[in-house]
Design a protein around this motif. Structure first.
Motif, PDB file in Angstrom:
ATOM      1  N   GLN A 128      -7.202  -9.486 -47.563  1.00  0.00           N
ATOM      2  CA  GLN A 128      -7.932 -10.750 -47.629  1.00  0.00           C
ATOM      3  C   GLN A 128      -8.033 -11.323 -46.217  1.00  0.00           C
ATOM      4  O   GLN A 128      -7.046 -11.786 -45.654  1.00  0.00           O
ATOM      5  CB  GLN A 128      -7.222 -11.734 -48.558  1.00  0.00           C
ATOM      6  CG  GLN A 128      -7.088 -11.225 -49.993  1.00  0.00           C
ATOM      7  CD  GLN A 128      -6.387 -12.217 -50.889  1.00  0.00           C
ATOM      8  OE1 GLN A 128      -6.770 -13.377 -50.983  1.00  0.00           O
ATOM      9  NE2 GLN A 128      -5.337 -11.756 -51.565  1.00  0.00           N
ATOM     10  N   ASP A 129      -9.228 -11.290 -45.659  1.00  0.00           N
ATOM     11  CA  ASP A 129      -9.421 -11.653 -44.259  1.00  0.00           C
ATOM     12  C   ASP A 129      -9.015 -13.085 -43.949  1.00  0.00           C
ATOM     13  O   ASP A 129      -8.624 -13.395 -42.811  1.00  0.00           O
ATOM     14  CB  ASP A 129     -10.889 -11.438 -43.857  1.00  0.00           C
ATOM     15  CG  ASP A 129     -11.269  -9.971 -43.827  1.00  0.00           C
ATOM     16  OD1 ASP A 129     -10.350  -9.131 -43.694  1.00  0.00           O
ATOM     17  OD2 ASP A 129     -12.471  -9.664 -43.953  1.00  0.00           O
ATOM     18  N   ASP A 130      -9.115 -13.973 -44.929  1.00  0.00           N
ATOM     19  CA  ASP A 130      -8.799 -15.378 -44.684  1.00  0.00           C
ATOM     20  C   ASP A 130      -7.329 -15.698 -44.927  1.00  0.00           C
ATOM     21  O   ASP A 130      -6.924 -16.865 -44.868  1.00  0.00           O
ATOM     22  CB  ASP A 130      -9.670 -16.283 -45.555  1.00  0.00           C
ATOM     23  CG  ASP A 130      -9.449 -16.050 -47.050  1.00  0.00           C
ATOM     24  OD1 ASP A 130      -9.005 -14.929 -47.418  1.00  0.00           O
ATOM     25  OD2 ASP A 130      -9.713 -16.973 -47.849  1.00  0.00           O
TER      26      ASP A 130
END
Length: 396
Positions: A128-130
């Motif tokens: 999850q990039d965030d």
């Protein structure tokens, strides 16, 4: 000045300290307790292991810990209760050990508590990039400090993730400070539930230190033993040695994308568990492996992926010695598999350059605690910033 702060300053100013290092790994089998004398700081650190013991967890506690460990959904009430309960149990173990060693709590400068990892979620895993790298350990440091009356340092892995690391492996900071040789390359391999190693090029080289997880160490072997043989682990590798490796299954397991990801990397039982094994093998549409053959195959999976990870970092191992610590060192089948996968490489016990290989990780946290108190901090993996590890809990 607050008496606790005054005592903290006095402790930090000592030339050497008596520190209890604690380690409980993903195998959930018990608590390692190491009493170490640590002097100096940073590259000038020296450490002497004075006492060591392991306190086993009772079956009921293992069951309760397993229910909240490395699973995507869990009761927050159970996590909250065990966070405090486990710390109280660890405090009892410490006080019992000190009594056996004829040492009083006021002789100890601090406790370095790793806690019990219940979930490890680096970005490589959650994707999850965030969201940042993160990891979670239970075993509250405040409960430990209150019940033992000893200054306690805990939550070591959180600072690593806060600074951009993955929270594991933590060994490189201590390995490179204590065990880098002037002229000889070394690899320090630790085989716990998950296996990891540190490559230590000699001081006369300009090559970087590399620390990485390799994948499963004991975790799949232990899980299969518990599931099929009602035993906690494969004692002396007897089951693996009685079985046969199923080569097609082994190659299928090794084809998992994790093993192709670039180093360094981390992982945990969240990824490597019996459900993962079954999912991989179901696609082969072959007969189910006999339990002893499954154990043999999983043992060789650990051995070969450890060896292949090492060869990615050091293709020519002719002049490099591997020093092994952790529970996997006691499994002859696993060690033989590693040796066969690394022909011509010298493999030795970590005791050859240090101390009891079973105590290495507990001592590691004692050294990190000493640096928190007295040092300037260890260089992060990027070699661009120094950080100290741990949260301080004062006794009441």
């Amino acid at each position: 000045m607050n008496p606790s702060v005054k005592k903290l300053i006095e402790t930090a100013s000592k030339e050497s300290k008596l520190i209890i290092g604690l380690m409980s790994g993903t195998s959930l089998d018990g608590l390692d307790i190491a009493l170490a004398k640590v002097a100096g700081s940073g590259a000038n650190t020296s450490v002497e292991l004075l006492k060591f013991m392991t306190k086993d967890y009772q079956p009921e506690l293992k069951k309760r810990l397993k229910a909240i460990s490395s699973v995507p959904q869990v009761s927050l009430e159970k996590v909250c209760l065990l966070h405090s309960k486990l710390a109280e149990l660890h405090a009892e173990f410490i006080l019992s050990a000190l009594d056996q060693w004829d040492i009083t709590p006021n002789q100890i400068d601090c406790i370095a508590s790793h806690g019990q990892t219940i979930y490890h979620a680096p970005k490589i895993q959650h994707q999850q990039d965030d969201m940042p790298n993160t990891t979670l350990q239970i075993g509250d440091g405040d409960h430990l400090a209150h019940k033992t009356g000893i200054l306690t340092i805990s939550d070591f892995r959180q600072k690593h993730t806060a600074a951009g690391g993955e929270g594991a492996p933590m060994v490189s900071f201590v390995d490179r400070a204590l065990y880098t040789h002037k002229t000889k390359d070394r690899i320090l391999l630790n085989i716990g539930g998950i296996a990891n190693f540190t490559y230590l090029p000699s001081r006369e080289k300009s090559a970087p230190v590399i620390t990485t997880d390799t994948g499963p160490g004991n975790t799949l072997i232990d899980a299969s033993m518990q599931s099929y043989f009602s035993k906690p682990f494969d004692k002396d590798g007897q089951i693996a040695q009685s079985g046969s490796v199923h080569k097609l299954s082994l190659e299928k397991l090794k084809a998992d994308p994790y093993f192709q990801k670039p180093l360094p990397k981390t992982t945990g039982p969240e990824v490597f568990n019996l459900e993962w094994v079954q999912q991989q093998l179901d696609t082969l549409e072959t007969e189910q492996l006999a339990p002893k053959n499954l154990v043999a195959t999983l043992t060789h999976l650990s051995a070969q992926t450890i060896a292949e990870s090492i060869k990615k970092v050091v293709p020519n191992l002719t002049d490099t010695t591997i020093y092994v610590s952790g529970g996997g060192f006691h499994n002859p089948a696993l060690m033989q598999g590693i040796a066969e996968s690394l022909p011509g490489c010298r493999i030795e016990s970590f005791a050859e350059i240090g101390f009891d290989p079973d105590a290495k990780e507990a001592v590691l946290f004692a050294v990190l605690a000493n640096e928190m108190l007295s040092g300037e901090g260890f260089l992060m993996d990027t070699d661009k910033e120094k950080i100290n590890f741990g949260k301080i809990s004062f006794p009441s």
